[in-house]
Design an enzyme around this catalytic site. Structure first.
Site: not given
Length: 344
Positions: A131, A257
């Site tokens: 990710c 993130h």
């Protein structure tokens, strides 16, 4: 007639996959859900009908025949065991775990960056990147095409959902345990007990942990998250000699993130040129200040705070910030976008 399977359908990413399949009206005539024995037999509503979850441990090559695409988000161990079985039955597997990413015979694909790699299938398996890497690739690829990327220094600030449901539950429980005593941390980091540290080395609530992932026992003192960033960037961009250093940090954010990226190029590239390139890039949204809250729930990687890197001569360096939803584009969405490429 297209049949698609979701393996790990009841998990955190599997739930997002199911939602996206409906939202994007994926062209499947038949959908099958698989999970562990614990979740098998459960019925899940999908497109107005109830689908019973099948037990992955009972799957056989014969029972899997007719599946065209299998989306895996069941962890590396399950993927290693069952992805070849689905492939042998005739399905193309798109796997979200780390199990196949380093395999030279398995393409590692970001849909906006290297979609043509889907045509190089040896094992019938396509790997989905980590990710953190995923958020950066749609941003870095068009900049590389313009100026030739040669070096990356990256710091990532990774949400607890990247640790699975255990990470989310740990943060929520620790915040609740500290309660109104949180302001006492202003003067004393030991003022309140956050309770069980869960999957982390220290409490994550009201804290920052410069240790995301697991330590790799190879003498580098890097975590696997940091090594994934290097290895996957090289493979996806087709730059085996790209220099990449990274520090991956876990932060008390549920989803999203964020990365600060110092990128060095072979040719000069100005802030204005970068903004123009990224403003037209697929899978990217140019903003003033990217944040994980703003990124959570959307498809694009947010990029902003673009500056010239004064440590690199001749305008060959840029500093930028990227935020992306680690569950959506960082996992489920890219998997489905690859599947869409396969059934076109």
């Amino acid at each position: 007639m297209t049949t698609i399977a979701v393996v790990g359908a009841t998990g955190q990413v599997g739930q997002v996959m199911r939602t996206l399949l409906e939202e994007r009206n994926f062209p499947a005539d038949t959908v099958r859900f698989f999970a562990s024995p614990r979740s098998a037999g459960r019925k899940i509503e999908f497109r107005g009908t109830e689908i019973e979850v099948e037990d992955i441990t009972q799957a056989t090559e014969e029972s899997l025949k007719g599946i065209d695409v299998a989306l895996f988000s069941a962890g590396g161990t399950a993927s290693k065991q069952y992805a070849p079985l689905f492939a042998a039955a005739g399905a193309t597997v798109v796997d979200n775990s780390s199990a196949w990413r380093k395999d030279d015979e398995v393409p590692l694909i970001v849909s906006e960056v290297n979609p043509s790699d889907k045509d190089s299938l040896v094992k019938g398996i396509i790997a989905n990147p980590n990710c953190t890497t995923m958020a950066a690739m749609p941003v870095l690829k068009p900049l590389h095409d313009a100026a030739g990327l040669v070096k990356l220094h990256v710091s990532s600030y990774q949400a607890v959902s990247g640790s699975g449901l255990a990470g989310v539950e740990t943060l929520a429980k620790q915040v609740a345990a500290v309660g109104d005593h949180n302001v006492e941390f202003v003067h004393d980091g030991q003022a309140a007990d956050a309770g069980d540290v869960g999957p982390y080395v220290s409490p994550i609530a009201y804290n920052v942990l410069p240790f995301a992932g697991n330590l790799v026992d190879d003498g580098t003192f890097e975590t696997d998250e940091e090594q994934k960033l290097r290895n996957e960037s090289r493979k996806i961009l087709g730059l085996p000699d790209l220099k990449v250093s990274g520090t991956c940090v876990r932060v008390p954010v549920f989803t999203g993130h964020t990365l600060t990226i110092h990128a060095e190029f072979d040719k000069a590239i100005t802030v204005e040129q970068a903004q123009e390139i990224l403003g037209a890039a697929s899978g990217v949204e140019l903003v003033d200040v990217p944040t994980p809250l703003a990124a959570a729930g959307i498809d694009e990687s947010l990029v902003g705070r673009i500056r010239q890197d004064s440590t690199v001569d001749d305008n060959r360096g840029l500093v930028l910030v990227v935020s992306g939803d680690n569950l959506r584009k960082g996992a489920a969405l890219n998997t489905i976008q690859i599947a869409e490429l396969l059934v076109k």
